[in-house]
Scaffold this motif. Sequence first.
Motif, short mmCIF file in Angstrom:
data_model
loop_
_atom_site.label_atom_id
_atom_site.label_comp_id
_atom_site.label_asym_id
_atom_site.label_seq_id
_atom_site.Cartn_x
_atom_site.Cartn_y
_atom_site.Cartn_z
N ALA A 171 0.84 -1.20 0.00
CA ALA A 171 0.00 0.00 0.00
C ALA A 171 0.88 1.24 0.00
N ALA A 172 0.40 2.29 -0.69
CA ALA A 172 1.10 3.57 -0.70
C ALA A 172 0.07 4.68 -0.86
N THR A 173 0.36 5.84 -0.26
CA THR A 173 -0.56 6.97 -0.37
C THR A 173 0.20 8.29 -0.22
N ASP A 174 -0.29 9.31 -0.93
CA ASP A 174 0.24 10.67 -0.75
C ASP A 174 -0.85 11.60 -0.21
N PHE A 255 -5.03 2.46 6.46
CA PHE A 255 -5.64 2.71 5.16
C PHE A 255 -6.91 1.91 4.90
N ARG A 256 -7.10 0.80 5.58
CA ARG A 256 -8.26 -0.05 5.25
C ARG A 256 -9.60 0.64 5.48
N PRO A 257 -9.76 1.43 6.56
CA PRO A 257 -11.05 2.12 6.72
C PRO A 257 -11.38 3.09 5.59
N LEU A 258 -10.38 3.49 4.80
CA LEU A 258 -10.62 4.42 3.69
C LEU A 258 -11.29 3.74 2.50
N LEU A 259 -11.18 2.42 2.42
CA LEU A 259 -11.70 1.69 1.25
C LEU A 259 -13.19 1.41 1.44
N PRO A 260 -14.03 1.99 0.59
CA PRO A 260 -15.47 1.77 0.75
C PRO A 260 -15.85 0.32 0.45
N LYS A 261 -16.81 -0.19 1.23
CA LYS A 261 -17.28 -1.57 1.02
C LYS A 261 -18.45 -1.63 0.06
N THR A 262 -19.17 -0.52 -0.09
CA THR A 262 -20.29 -0.46 -1.03
C THR A 262 -20.26 0.86 -1.78
N HIS A 263 -21.03 0.91 -2.87
CA HIS A 263 -21.05 2.09 -3.75
C HIS A 263 -22.48 2.36 -4.19
#
Length: 393
Positions: A171-174, A255-263
């Motif tokens: 994982a990487a983020t800016d 970072f995992r909480p940033l990834l949405p589970k639904t859209h």
Amino acid sequence: MDQTVSFTVPKDDLASALAWVARSLPSKPTQPILRGVLIDATDSGLVLSGFDREVSTRVKINAEVMETGSLLVAGKLASDIVGSLPNKPITMEYQGSTVLLTCGSSRFELPPMTIEDYPPLPDLPEVTGTIDPHLFQEAIGQVAIAAGKDDTLPMLTGIRMEIDGDNVVLAATDRFRLAVRTFTWNPSTADAQAELLIPARTLADTARSMGVHGSEPVSIAVGASGNIGREGLLGISTESRHTTTRLLDADFPKFRPLLPKTHTSMASVAIEPLQDAIRRVSLVADRNSQIRMNFEPGVLTLSAGGSDVGSAEEQLDCGFAGEPLTIAFNPTYLKEGLAAVHSQRVVFGFTQPSRPAILIPEQPDLPESDEEGNFPTPATEFTYLLMPVRLPG
């Protein structure tokens, strides 16, 4: 009596090896000696090494060695010289006060550096696992684009590597985007566990080199059993090349909480025509600020500009399900994310125009919505999460 060293080596082999080692050398070193490339000539060939006390590199190449020994020369200069020479064998001779380099009718004399002052290279830690070099290059390349470049925020300049047995998560983020890649590898022990933060630029350069120059597995060395990561050093090696780098001592964001589970909506678009359209439309984007994307069933409309530089609009076919929306992105971040997806089509997942969207590789079909009209995130090995740009007005 001064030591003498003499060898002849194919130009392309020496140019490739010098370029790889010299790329890791500091342009403004704390000590001038760290600008050097150490060349050890042995009966079995040459070993070229570089070390700036953070990153070390070492590469072995075949050569005809007439007189064994070691010499130290300015790395970037030697790389530039050898890279400019014709494709003919290169001979280097060191006789204590001068390094003589000849190739065809070209002749260079280089001052040797004091080899006694050169620091010893660190040893590789124990091997933790191995990975196919092309998979290694692909996975690192996909996440490295999202790593930060601001050295005042060291936790964002690294790639997080989570090792759990034969599963690896990168994982990487800016802060403006997040890239996550999962894959399987061959761990040395089935219970290998580690959480590491590795300098992204060094890791990306090394992965690219290993993927281009070899087919044998790449060894990742951060220790074995209960000692993984304890030395604070990462080693990456193949049969002919190896590098080490200090691990970053910083906490990577959760970072995992940033990834949405639904859209609330999802779209599928062919990547190549989308990239072409973005390039055209963003020509009128103010200082590359934003490109607007309006999604509705069957149609994606790209637009930018609207000020003194003019405006542009282009429509593309797209698969779409859910609530229509208009969202805006930085075109550079969008193009880099699309290039990292590595499939013919990209799937977008949206929640709100003001919330991050995901880009993932194409799926056989867009998922069905649940009773509340939400779409679950499909299982995927790669996710690129992109913050939108605020829409005007």
